[in-house]
Scaffold this motif. Structure first.
Motif, mmCIF file in Angstrom:
data_model
loop_
_atom_site.group_PDB
_atom_site.id
_atom_site.type_symbol
_atom_site.label_atom_id
_atom_site.label_comp_id
_atom_site.label_asym_id
_atom_site.label_seq_id
_atom_site.Cartn_x
_atom_site.Cartn_y
_atom_site.Cartn_z
ATOM 1 N N THR A 1 -63.674 21.308 57.185
ATOM 2 C CA THR A 1 -64.021 22.726 57.091
ATOM 3 C C THR A 1 -65.455 22.855 56.583
ATOM 4 O O THR A 1 -66.016 21.913 56.027
ATOM 5 N N THR A 2 -66.010 24.041 56.758
ATOM 6 C CA THR A 2 -67.368 24.281 56.267
ATOM 7 C C THR A 2 -67.432 24.074 54.757
ATOM 8 O O THR A 2 -68.408 23.528 54.232
ATOM 9 N N GLU A 3 -66.370 24.490 54.059
ATOM 10 C CA GLU A 3 -66.346 24.316 52.599
ATOM 11 C C GLU A 3 -66.311 22.825 52.237
ATOM 12 O O GLU A 3 -66.981 22.403 51.293
ATOM 13 N N GLN A 4 -65.569 22.033 52.982
ATOM 14 C CA GLN A 4 -65.553 20.587 52.738
ATOM 15 C C GLN A 4 -66.931 19.981 53.015
ATOM 16 O O GLN A 4 -67.405 19.130 52.264
ATOM 17 N N SER B 1 -65.522 14.837 59.353
ATOM 18 C CA SER B 1 -66.418 15.629 60.202
ATOM 19 C C SER B 1 -66.757 14.897 61.494
ATOM 20 O O SER B 1 -67.029 15.520 62.510
ATOM 21 N N ARG C 1 -69.774 21.509 52.789
ATOM 22 C CA ARG C 1 -70.638 21.923 51.685
ATOM 23 C C ARG C 1 -70.407 20.996 50.475
ATOM 24 O O ARG C 1 -71.337 20.554 49.825
ATOM 25 N N GLY C 2 -69.143 20.708 50.220
ATOM 26 C CA GLY C 2 -68.800 19.790 49.134
ATOM 27 C C GLY C 2 -69.392 18.406 49.350
ATOM 28 O O GLY C 2 -69.876 17.767 48.414
#
Length: 188
Positions: free
Chosen positions: A158-161, A152, A163-164
């Motif tokens: 990604t947004t999903e990463q 990041s 979030r993870g």
């Protein structure tokens, strides 16, 4: 034919003593190995697999225990735990509008909590080694979060990463916060 010569007696006794010593040494090795496996959890296998030999990996883990014993890991006052809980809630709320910033803030908050508990924070690899003694079961979460945080930083997550990463940081954060209630030292 009633008495054995000293040579015959030594030929019987010496090998028996050697076998007894070898059995005792093997038993001690197994006890130590079990202790390390229980203490370090998944980090035991990871360290042993990364070492030149099982004994070298176990020696590394014992070195980590000794370093950990020298640290001043201290209990957190309830007011400090409450403050960190509020700070985490704020970071989590930030995720909706600024997910990358939230992940960076989560990383800083976990590092700050580590420092507050008495862990040195002078480098990621050293943090992993120090944490592995008491938190070996959540280190994979911390590694995964750190990797995503690095992505990041280059705006490649990604947004999903992201979030993870928050979920991964939360696992270590919660464990540090709950364990921060007691000072713990290696059990020899």
């Amino acid at each position: 034919m009633g008495t054995m010569s000293l040579g015959t007696l030594l030929a019987i006794v010496v090998p028996l003593v050697v076998v007894a010593i070898l059995i005792a040494a093997a038993a001690l090795l197994l006890v130590r190995r079990r202790h390390l496996r229980e203490r370090f959890g998944p980090e035991y296998e990871r360290t042993v697999e990364g070492a030149d030999s099982r004994l070298a990996g176990e020696r590394e883990l014992r070195t980590r225990e000794k370093r950990h014993d020298s640290l001043d890991i201290r209990p957190l006052q309830s007011s400090v735990r409450d403050r960190y809980s509020r700070d985490w809630t704020n970071v989590q709320g930030e995720f909706v509008d600024r997910p990358e910033d939230a992940v960076h803030d989560a990383d800083r908050l976990v590092t700050s909590l580590m420092r507050e508990c008495g862990y040195p924070t002078e480098g990621f690899e050293q943090q992993l080694e120090d944490l592995s003694v008491e938190h070996g079961r959540t280190l994979e979460h911390y590694r995964a979060a750190h990797d995503i945080e690095a992505l990041s930083t280059r705006h490649k997550a990604t947004t999903e990463q992201l979030r993870g990463a928050m979920v991964h940081y939360r696992a270590l954060f919660d464990e540090l916060l709950s364990d921060g209630g007691q000072a713990r030292h290696a059990r020899a």
